[in-house]
Design a protein around this motif. Structure first.
Motif, PDB file in Angstrom:
ATOM      1  N   MET A   1       0.832  -1.201   0.000  1.00 26.62           N
ATOM      2  CA  MET A   1       0.000   0.000   0.000  1.00 26.62           C
ATOM      3  C   MET A   1       0.870   1.255   0.000  1.00 26.62           C
ATOM      4  N   ASN A   2       0.502   2.213  -0.849  1.00 24.77           N
ATOM      5  CA  ASN A   2       1.133   3.519  -0.827  1.00 24.77           C
ATOM      6  C   ASN A   2       0.712   4.225   0.463  1.00 24.77           C
ATOM      7  N   VAL A   3       1.637   4.861   1.151  1.00 21.78           N
ATOM      8  CA  VAL A   3       1.320   5.503   2.428  1.00 21.78           C
ATOM      9  C   VAL A   3       0.233   6.567   2.260  1.00 21.78           C
ATOM     10  N   PHE A   4       0.138   7.187   1.104  1.00 22.30           N
ATOM     11  CA  PHE A   4      -0.923   8.164   0.825  1.00 22.30           C
ATOM     12  C   PHE A   4      -2.294   7.512   1.022  1.00 22.30           C
ATOM     13  N   ASP A   5      -2.483   6.329   0.463  1.00 20.40           N
ATOM     14  CA  ASP A   5      -3.762   5.628   0.576  1.00 20.40           C
ATOM     15  C   ASP A   5      -4.032   5.214   2.018  1.00 20.40           C
ATOM     16  N   TYR A   6      -2.980   4.827   2.727  1.00 18.38           N
ATOM     17  CA  TYR A   6      -3.117   4.469   4.143  1.00 18.38           C
ATOM     18  C   TYR A   6      -3.588   5.677   4.953  1.00 18.38           C
ATOM     19  N   LEU A   7      -2.991   6.840   4.723  1.00 16.75           N
ATOM     20  CA  LEU A   7      -3.327   8.032   5.502  1.00 16.75           C
ATOM     21  C   LEU A   7      -4.747   8.511   5.234  1.00 16.75           C
ATOM     22  N   ILE A  63       2.269  20.507   2.753  1.00 21.27           N
ATOM     23  CA  ILE A  63       1.496  19.271   2.938  1.00 21.27           C
ATOM     24  C   ILE A  63       0.985  18.742   1.605  1.00 21.27           C
ATOM     25  N   THR A  64       0.452  19.629   0.757  1.00 19.46           N
ATOM     26  CA  THR A  64      -0.086  19.206  -0.531  1.00 19.46           C
ATOM     27  C   THR A  64       0.998  18.634  -1.433  1.00 19.46           C
ATOM     28  N   ALA A  65       2.133  19.337  -1.505  1.00 16.73           N
ATOM     29  CA  ALA A  65       3.241  18.848  -2.336  1.00 16.73           C
ATOM     30  C   ALA A  65       3.778  17.525  -1.793  1.00 16.73           C
ATOM     31  N   TYR A  66       3.943  17.441  -0.484  1.00 18.21           N
ATOM     32  CA  TYR A  66       4.476  16.233   0.157  1.00 18.21           C
ATOM     33  C   TYR A  66       3.612  15.014  -0.161  1.00 18.21           C
ATOM     34  N   LEU A  67       2.320  15.156   0.051  1.00 19.73           N
ATOM     35  CA  LEU A  67       1.416  14.026  -0.188  1.00 19.73           C
ATOM     36  C   LEU A  67       1.347  13.679  -1.675  1.00 19.73           C
ATOM     37  N   GLY A  68       1.388  14.692  -2.523  1.00 16.03           N
ATOM     38  CA  GLY A  68       1.366  14.444  -3.966  1.00 16.03           C
ATOM     39  C   GLY A  68       2.593  13.690  -4.442  1.00 16.03           C
ATOM     40  N   HIS A 205      -2.191  12.427  12.676  1.00 14.08           N
ATOM     41  CA  HIS A 205      -3.478  13.120  12.739  1.00 14.08           C
ATOM     42  C   HIS A 205      -4.236  13.039  11.419  1.00 14.08           C
ATOM     43  N   LEU A 206      -3.518  12.925  10.323  1.00 14.86           N
ATOM     44  CA  LEU A 206      -4.171  12.719   9.037  1.00 14.86           C
ATOM     45  C   LEU A 206      -4.840  11.340   9.010  1.00 14.86           C
ATOM     46  N   ARG A 207      -4.169  10.371   9.550  1.00 22.60           N
ATOM     47  CA  ARG A 207      -4.696   8.999   9.559  1.00 22.60           C
ATOM     48  C   ARG A 207      -5.979   8.873  10.396  1.00 22.60           C
TER      49      ARG A 207
END
Length: 486
Positions: A1-7, A63-68, A205-207
């Motif tokens: 799983m990509n950590v983005f999808d997990y969060l 945050i937006t750039a990091y997650l992207g 906190h995102l998770r």
């Protein structure tokens, strides 16, 4: 799983604001959509498995750039926004970076090389407004590299700690578990996101569907205190200097009521017992978590439950869920309780290794165990106590001296805000002990020197008493809030 999808597993459609604060806000839904567009742009234009540098103060832009970047299958390289030009040039070259996200406010301080594409807030907005969504295969190797976090190496050359998607997922889940985080939690963030401790606040906190309050101006203590109250923060995270400054430099902090503040966490070095005692006495209803970790462990390795803060004073606790810790001697054997040795760690949060540095990786990870470089001892109940960094041990006339023990004694003098003990070259003893001290305001330094030496003579063996004492006006800290040892 990509950590983005997990969060974003259960939060991607929430209208609730993830970022709170006086300057900017963003909802979960918009953050998810905007980050996906950045990911789509990067996947289409630069491909995958490329290193992308990110330099920015804490912000929606970061945050937006990091997650992207993470979602795109590329590798994020978050850098200190106060980075020297020489180090930036080194890292751009070392990582073969062709794409940099950098806040506009920093572009007068740092320049990127020709041929490197630069994105700021305006460029990010253009991507979000024009980019169409693309399909991302949900099948993703969790062991792929997610980020490289650069730390200062022992030689002065930055070392890149390689963190995988699974490293972040494992550490995030453990922290959520022992802090009992939920969607009701709101964290006051003064730690920068280029620092693994700060980044862990974003992840956790995102998770869980909580919120974060960004405050990039800790030097203005009033604004931090006001944010904790105004946004009903349930948590606050800091390094030792944050707590020292709040307790000693703020006239109002200890007299302020924080009805929503459930807990605070402290990591990033040892906060001496006298400050922990002072905080706990001032705020008996707020849970105080002492924590220990390293960048090489994604963020966290151990914690001391608040219920044990008095009984196990000075301890870093035990391993967090999913992490095993042991202490070994110079022969690699596990020591008995009460015996000193190097602390070793094992778990799914341990880094892949150092970027392009297999030799240092072999030294740092032995048979799957991370060598922390910290000297520790365990009591009969298995609670761990850090004695010193291997490289910080001072040898006075052949006797081993831990700086922390002396610092603790000097900090018991009420007028002292901070103390740093170091070893200096001495022709007779090999090393002599030097104390650099910050006082709580202007006062007679000779009188204070006499008072400090008297306290040391009452509490310490003769060879542990500082031979040199210097006074400074303020605690010197870096961009993470950690104390700078000169």
């Amino acid at each position: 799983m990509n950590v983005f999808d997990y969060l974003f597993t259960s939060t991607q459609n929430l209208e609730k604001d993830f970022v709170l604060g006086p300057k900017e806000t963003i909802s979960y839904k918009k953050l998810h959509e905007d980050s996906l567009k950045v990911a789509a742009y990067l996947k289409h234009n630069i491909g995958e498995d490329r290193n992308v540098i990110l330099i920015s103060p804490n912000s929606v832009f970061f945050i937006t750039a990091y997650l992207g970047i993470l979602k795109s299958g590329n590798v994020c390289v978050p850098l200190n926004f106060a980075i020297e030009q020489e180090n930036l040039d080194f890292i751009v070259k070392a990582t073969d970076c062709t794409t940099v996200f950098m806040a506009k406010s920093l572009q007068s301080q740092q320049q990127v090389a020709n041929g490197v594409q630069l994105f700021d807030e305006t460029a990010l907005s253009e991507i979000i407004n024009s980019q169409e969504s693309v399909f991302f295969d949900p099948k993703f190797d969790k062991n792929r590299l997610a980020e490289i976090i650069f730390t200062s190496g022992s030689t002065g050359t930055p070392k890149g700690v390689m963190i995988s998607h699974q490293n972040v997922i494992a550490n995030t889940q453990s922290i959520i578990e022992y802090l009992s985080l939920s969607s009701k939690d709101v964290i006051g963030v003064v730690l920068p996101f280029f620092y693994c401790y700060g980044l862990s606040l974003l992840h956790t906190h995102l998770r869980v569907g909580g919120s974060i309050v960004l405050n990039n101006s800790f030097i203005f203590l009033g604004s931090v205190i006001n944010d904790l109250k105004k946004y009903k923060c349930t948590g606050f995270a800091g390094v030792p200097s944050h707590f020292q400054i709040l307790l000693k430099k703020s006239k109002n902090f200890k007299n302020t009521d924080f009805p929503d503040l459930r807990y605070v966490t402290q990591a990033g070095g040892k906060l001496h017992n006298i400050f922990i005692d002072e905080f706990v006495e001032a705020f008996p209803k707020i849970e105080f978590f002492v924590m220990y970790g390293q960048t090489e462990a994604t963020a966290r390795l151990s914690y001391l439950p608040p219920s044990m803060i008095r009984k196990k004073k000075g301890s870093i606790g035990k391993g967090i869920p999913g992490v095993s810790l042991k202490i070994i001697n110079n022969y690699g054997h596990v020591v008995n309780s009460g015996e000193e040795g190097e602390l070793m760690a094992q778990g799914e949060n341990i880094m892949i290794g150092y970027y392009k540095d297999p030799e240092e990786t072999k030294k740092a990870i032995i048979d799957g165990w991370l060598c922390t470089g910290d000297i520790a001892v365990a009591d009969n109940d298995g609670y761990l106590y850090l004695m010193a960094r291997k490289k910080e041990i001072i040898k006075v006339g052949g006797k081993r001296v831990s700086p922390k023990e002396i610092e603790e004694v000097i900090l018991s003098v009420s007028e002292v805000v901070d103390c740093t003990i170091s070893g200096v070259e001495d022709d007779i003893l090999g090393e002599a002990i030097k104390a650099v001290i910050v006082l709580n305001g202007p006062m007679d330094q000779q009188a204070m020197k006499d008072k400090i030496l008297l306290r040391c003579s009452e509490k310490l063996s003769l060879y542990k008493i500082p031979q040199q004492i210097e006074f400074e006006s303020n605690i010197s800290v870096n961009s993470t809030g950690k104390k700078i040892k000169k």
